[in-house]
Motif scaffolding. Structure first.
Motif, mmCIF file in Angstrom:
data_model
loop_
_atom_site.group_PDB
_atom_site.id
_atom_site.type_symbol
_atom_site.label_atom_id
_atom_site.label_comp_id
_atom_site.label_asym_id
_atom_site.label_seq_id
_atom_site.Cartn_x
_atom_site.Cartn_y
_atom_site.Cartn_z
ATOM 1 N N GLN B 59 16.339 -9.315 -6.959
ATOM 2 C CA GLN B 59 16.026 -8.108 -5.580
ATOM 3 C C GLN B 59 14.615 -8.158 -5.414
ATOM 4 O O GLN B 59 14.161 -7.646 -4.348
ATOM 5 C CB GLN B 59 17.131 -7.603 -5.181
ATOM 6 C CG GLN B 59 18.368 -8.768 -5.531
ATOM 7 C CD GLN B 59 19.650 -7.923 -5.468
ATOM 8 O OE1 GLN B 59 19.383 -7.080 -4.996
ATOM 9 N NE2 GLN B 59 20.936 -8.051 -6.162
ATOM 10 N N VAL B 60 14.273 -7.417 -6.863
ATOM 11 C CA VAL B 60 12.698 -6.356 -6.673
ATOM 12 C C VAL B 60 12.055 -7.182 -5.651
ATOM 13 O O VAL B 60 10.871 -7.442 -5.174
ATOM 14 C CB VAL B 60 12.633 -6.219 -8.075
ATOM 15 C CG1 VAL B 60 10.989 -5.304 -7.981
ATOM 16 C CG2 VAL B 60 13.267 -4.798 -8.092
ATOM 17 N N PHE B 61 11.332 -8.426 -6.668
ATOM 18 C CA PHE B 61 10.422 -9.708 -6.264
ATOM 19 C C PHE B 61 10.673 -9.921 -4.494
ATOM 20 O O PHE B 61 9.655 -10.146 -3.711
ATOM 21 C CB PHE B 61 10.473 -10.771 -7.129
ATOM 22 C CG PHE B 61 10.598 -10.602 -7.802
ATOM 23 C CD1 PHE B 61 9.969 -9.667 -8.995
ATOM 24 C CD2 PHE B 61 9.192 -11.934 -8.872
ATOM 25 C CE1 PHE B 61 9.269 -9.575 -9.752
ATOM 26 C CE2 PHE B 61 8.905 -12.185 -10.036
ATOM 27 C CZ PHE B 61 8.941 -10.986 -10.870
ATOM 28 N N ALA B 62 11.897 -9.791 -4.075
ATOM 29 C CA ALA B 62 12.521 -10.471 -2.672
ATOM 30 C C ALA B 62 11.766 -9.223 -2.314
ATOM 31 O O ALA B 62 11.431 -10.080 -0.567
ATOM 32 C CB ALA B 62 14.162 -10.879 -2.835
ATOM 33 N N VAL B 63 11.892 -8.527 -2.310
ATOM 34 C CA VAL B 63 11.290 -6.719 -1.293
ATOM 35 C C VAL B 63 9.792 -7.157 -0.716
ATOM 36 O O VAL B 63 9.220 -6.751 -0.505
ATOM 37 C CB VAL B 63 11.691 -5.616 -2.466
ATOM 38 C CG1 VAL B 63 11.057 -4.200 -1.831
ATOM 39 C CG2 VAL B 63 12.977 -5.356 -1.817
ATOM 40 N N PHE B 64 9.257 -7.564 -2.350
ATOM 41 C CA PHE B 64 7.743 -7.690 -2.244
ATOM 42 C C PHE B 64 7.190 -8.940 -1.100
ATOM 43 O O PHE B 64 5.711 -9.233 -0.739
ATOM 44 C CB PHE B 64 6.868 -8.219 -3.737
ATOM 45 C CG PHE B 64 7.210 -6.935 -4.629
ATOM 46 C CD1 PHE B 64 6.938 -5.454 -3.925
ATOM 47 C CD2 PHE B 64 7.680 -6.872 -5.943
ATOM 48 C CE1 PHE B 64 6.550 -4.394 -4.848
ATOM 49 C CE2 PHE B 64 7.382 -5.797 -7.034
ATOM 50 C CZ PHE B 64 6.937 -4.509 -6.460
ATOM 51 N N VAL B 65 8.417 -9.702 -1.053
ATOM 52 C CA VAL B 65 7.854 -11.128 -0.084
ATOM 53 C C VAL B 65 8.007 -10.728 1.633
ATOM 54 O O VAL B 65 7.136 -10.895 1.978
ATOM 55 C CB VAL B 65 8.754 -12.020 -0.719
ATOM 56 C CG1 VAL B 65 8.789 -13.685 0.924
ATOM 57 C CG2 VAL B 65 8.261 -13.424 -2.191
ATOM 58 N N ILE B 66 8.993 -10.306 1.022
ATOM 59 C CA ILE B 66 9.283 -9.498 3.079
ATOM 60 C C ILE B 66 7.967 -8.371 3.223
ATOM 61 O O ILE B 66 7.489 -9.100 4.289
ATOM 62 C CB ILE B 66 11.561 -8.163 2.946
ATOM 63 C CG1 ILE B 66 11.908 -9.072 2.398
ATOM 64 C CG2 ILE B 66 10.612 -8.019 3.867
ATOM 65 C CD1 ILE B 66 13.025 -9.193 2.767
ATOM 66 N N ALA B 67 6.971 -7.640 2.126
ATOM 67 C CA ALA B 67 6.336 -7.122 2.268
ATOM 68 C C ALA B 67 5.222 -7.519 2.825
ATOM 69 O O ALA B 67 4.279 -6.955 3.972
ATOM 70 C CB ALA B 67 5.876 -6.465 1.089
ATOM 71 N N VAL B 68 5.106 -8.957 1.722
ATOM 72 C CA VAL B 68 3.875 -9.697 2.747
ATOM 73 C C VAL B 68 3.938 -10.152 3.638
ATOM 74 O O VAL B 68 2.850 -10.493 4.296
ATOM 75 C CB VAL B 68 3.785 -10.506 1.701
ATOM 76 C CG1 VAL B 68 2.305 -11.515 1.532
ATOM 77 C CG2 VAL B 68 3.699 -9.518 -0.294
ATOM 78 N N ALA B 69 5.057 -10.775 3.793
ATOM 79 C CA ALA B 69 5.393 -11.306 5.214
ATOM 80 C C ALA B 69 5.046 -10.540 6.287
ATOM 81 O O ALA B 69 5.028 -11.014 7.526
ATOM 82 C CB ALA B 69 7.541 -11.600 5.487
ATOM 83 N N ALA B 70 5.538 -8.946 6.473
ATOM 84 C CA ALA B 70 4.936 -8.587 7.163
ATOM 85 C C ALA B 70 4.195 -8.123 7.381
ATOM 86 O O ALA B 70 3.342 -8.480 8.804
ATOM 87 C CB ALA B 70 6.131 -6.613 6.661
ATOM 88 N N ALA B 71 2.710 -8.311 6.767
ATOM 89 C CA ALA B 71 1.462 -7.908 6.552
ATOM 90 C C ALA B 71 1.222 -9.383 7.322
ATOM 91 O O ALA B 71 -0.115 -9.096 8.142
ATOM 92 C CB ALA B 71 1.148 -7.605 5.373
ATOM 93 N N GLU B 72 1.857 -10.559 6.707
ATOM 94 C CA GLU B 72 0.976 -11.164 7.263
ATOM 95 C C GLU B 72 1.143 -12.356 8.324
ATOM 96 O O GLU B 72 0.363 -12.573 9.294
ATOM 97 C CB GLU B 72 1.908 -12.619 6.500
ATOM 98 C CG GLU B 72 1.169 -14.125 6.670
ATOM 99 C CD GLU B 72 2.798 -14.496 7.561
ATOM 100 O OE1 GLU B 72 4.221 -14.505 6.863
ATOM 101 O OE2 GLU B 72 2.477 -15.323 8.559
ATOM 102 N N ALA B 73 2.409 -11.288 9.069
ATOM 103 C CA ALA B 73 2.646 -11.204 10.701
ATOM 104 C C ALA B 73 1.549 -10.209 11.701
ATOM 105 O O ALA B 73 1.348 -10.900 12.389
ATOM 106 C CB ALA B 73 4.603 -10.937 10.744
ATOM 107 N N ALA B 74 1.791 -9.063 10.811
ATOM 108 C CA ALA B 74 1.050 -8.321 11.488
ATOM 109 C C ALA B 74 -0.530 -9.130 11.817
ATOM 110 O O ALA B 74 -1.282 -9.040 12.731
ATOM 111 C CB ALA B 74 1.197 -6.960 11.048
#
Lengths: 340, 100, 170
Positions: B59-74
């Motif tokens: 789940q910690v890794f998934a949090v990082f994936v979500i953070a990266v997804a947010a950065a990528e989308a922006a």
């Protein structure tokens, strides 16, 4: 069977119905209070002092013709009011109206459920409500609703940041995300968090006025500029759904404010034995009284303050409220660590 | 009985749907959304194994994936807007210049 | 049994909406299907005992990222269909076939490979806190503190980059 299925279902039915009745009478309250503020009488004809006006309004809205504009995106146009209504209602699943009480010889909790991530659930569900507004504006295929919906969603997203940051400082105080846990934390801290976090509370109030699109931040519905806002093209029951969602959101915000900042179902000074005669008033009544004060405040603000300009609104949100909320959060964290 | 294999198959299918979206569609916004689908497929896998192994690290890794997804989308959407302003298109087949 | 029903229902919705996302003509509808897809993925997380991740999924993906997509779709007011022009060198069909081949390969690995290897069962990690949110937070702020800080730097850089890219004149 009864504990696992029937009682939760009953609670859901009661809460949903109470909310919808509350919403309709909230409209009447608003009209009456604003009329009083402007030295008018308000609705007087339907029932004594207009007490049945909400029912008349509901019947009128249901009987009206439901028009879909010819060039509208029909599917999205139909779905948008539902999307804005549903989040406003499912939030009530985690709002605690009272502690565990014994009712008809059975222990019943006065909340539908208490989940570990209750506050996060509220924030995330509320963030989905934005779609209703954006899609309504887009699907209408008309320029005023489109502009209004872009304004509304920009406003909602901006103020959501500030409001969520204030909620984080409350979570720092309580140490839990569960709504029941937050009330219990206020009980054991002998303090309503509104007094422990006055700045957070102030930002929360301003931000929630903006998030519910209420005056003085009702720019998305500025009649003079936008002919009514994102729901200009809506009529009949679909319009009523947007209206209901707006008022349901007001009730949600008041309930959240009551739970987080004003001790939820706790009576004033729950630790003073001298005031224990107040215990004859049931816990849920305290909750309703506190929420009602908030709702009245909402109406009062609308009757009193003029509307902001759009750039002023954005400046207030991004350059004042968010930095203040972050500063408050950091300060809360430092004090918490120092006290531990 | 739902085993991790089931979750892996779901994740693989979602991943491939995302890959097909990237390969077949020419609207760059749809392509970005397909990338979000791919990232979600990864998250499903991580969280399924976090559940299976009773370890919260997935789940910690998934949090990082979500953070990266947010950065990528922006950043990605910023690029799309900048490109659209100059070329008035979001078709990637028309994005064939290194500068303009 | 209940778990199987829940899993297959959610899986059907997740894959169905994912297919709709990449096949729908209207970009706004596509974005809507993406939101629904993410909501069902969040439901899957709840099923997998990860309520914190489910809430974050809804808050960040459905409530944040996809709103950005919707904004961009509405701002990019296309005069002609985005798929009107196709590069003659593009071979979409070959891509499709290759993707399906990869899917079959992955499925074969998952179905055949896992059965032959004994499932690894580690002892549950002993954390000083209970509760999903507390555990995720604990790991983030202890063992994974540096990745966490890097992720926040990444978000900061992305924020500045997005503003620089999207603003007309600085």
């Amino acid at each position: 069977m009864i504990d696992g299925f029937v009682i939760p279902l009953l609670k859901i039915v009661i809460v949903l119905n109470a909310t919808l009745v509350g919403v309709t009478y909230m409209v009447l309250l608003e009209r009456k209070v604003i009329a009083w503020a402007q030295s008018r009488l308000g609705p007087m004809r339907v029932g004594p002092h207009g007490i049945l006006q909400p029912i008349a309004d509901a019947v009128k809205l249901m009987l009206k013709e439901d028009i879909t504009p010819a060039r509208a995106d029909k599917w999205v146009f139909t779905v948008a009011p539902i999307i804005s209504m549903v989040p406003a209602l499912i939030v009530y699943a985690v709002i605690p109206f009272g502690p565990e009480v014994s009712l008809f010889g059975r222990q019943v909790t006065l909340y539908i459920t208490d989940i570990n991530v209750g506050l996060l659930y509220i924030v995330s569900v509320a963030s989905v409500g934005v779609y209703g507004i954006i899609l309504a504006g887009y699907a209408s295929n008309s320029k005023f609703p489109l502009l209004a919906s872009l304004r509304a969603s920009a406003q909602l997203i901006s103020y959501e940041v500030a409001v969520t940051l204030t909620l984080v400082s409350v979570v720092l105080m309580s140490g839990t995300l569960s709504m029941v846990g937050i009330v219990r934390a206020q009980e054991s801290a002998h303090l309503w968090f509104a007094f422990a976090q006055p700045l957070a509370f102030g930002i929360f109030v301003i931000g929630s006025l903006a998030e519910t699109n209420r005056a003085p931040f009702d720019l998305p519905e500025a009649e003079q500029e936008l002919t009514g806002g994102f729901h200009t093209e809506y009529s009949g029951m679909r319009f009523a759904l947007f209206f209901l969602a707006e008022y349901a959101n007001m009730i949600v915000v008041s309930s959240v404010a009551t739970t987080l900042f004003f001790g939820g179902w706790l009576r004033p000074f729950p630790n003073w034995a001298a005031l224990s005669f107040l215990d004859f008033i049931p816990s849920w009544t305290w909750f309703l009284i506190k929420s009602f004060v908030f709702l009245y405040f909402f109406v009062w603000v609308r009757a009193t303050l003029p509307r902001y300009r759009y750039d002023q609104l954005m400046r207030l949100g991004w350059k004042l409220l968010i930095p203040l909320a972050i500063a408050n959060l950091v300060l809360t964290g430092i004090i918490r660590v120092a006290l531990l | 009985m739902i085993t991790p294999t089931h979750y892996m198959l779901l994740s693989a299918a979602l991943f491939i749907i995302g890959v097909i979206g990237v390969m077949v569609r020419r609207n760059i916004i749809i392509i970005f959304m397909s990338i979000e689908l791919i990232l979600n497929a990864v998250n499903i896998n991580l969280i399924a194994y976090s559940y299976q192994l009773q370890d919260v690290i997935g789940q910690v890794f998934a949090v990082f994936v979500i953070a990266v997804a947010a950065a990528e989308a922006a950043v990605g959407l910023g690029i799309i807007l900048a490109f659209y302003r100059n070329k008035e298109t979001v078709n990637i087949d028309e994005m064939n210049l290194m500068r303009w | 049994m209940g778990e199987a029903i829940a899993f297959y229902t959610l899986a059907a919705f997740i894959l169905g909406f994912a297919v709709l996302v990449i096949t729908t003509k209207d970009t706004v509808h596509s974005v809507l299907f993406l939101v629904l897809d993410f909501l069902f993925v969040a439901a899957l997380y709840v099923m997998l005992n990860a309520p914190f991740l489910a809430a974050i999924q809804v808050l960040v993906y459905a409530g944040g990222i996809v709103v950005l997509y919707l904004f961009v779709v509405m701002l990019v007011n296309l005069k002609r269909l985005p798929e009107a022009f196709q590069d003659p060198n593009r071979h979409g069909r070959i891509g499709l076939i290759l993707s399906v081949a990869v899917l079959l390969e992955l499925a074969a690995i998952a179905a055949l490979g896992v059965g032959s290897v004994a499932p690894v069962r580690t002892a549950a990690r002993a954390l000083p806190v209970t509760g999903n949110t507390e555990q995720v937070g604990w790991m983030l702020y202890t063992s994974y503190l540096i990745p966490f800080e890097i992720a926040s730097m990444l978000l900061l850089v992305a924020m500045i980059g997005a503003i620089v890219l999207a603003k007309r004149e600085l």
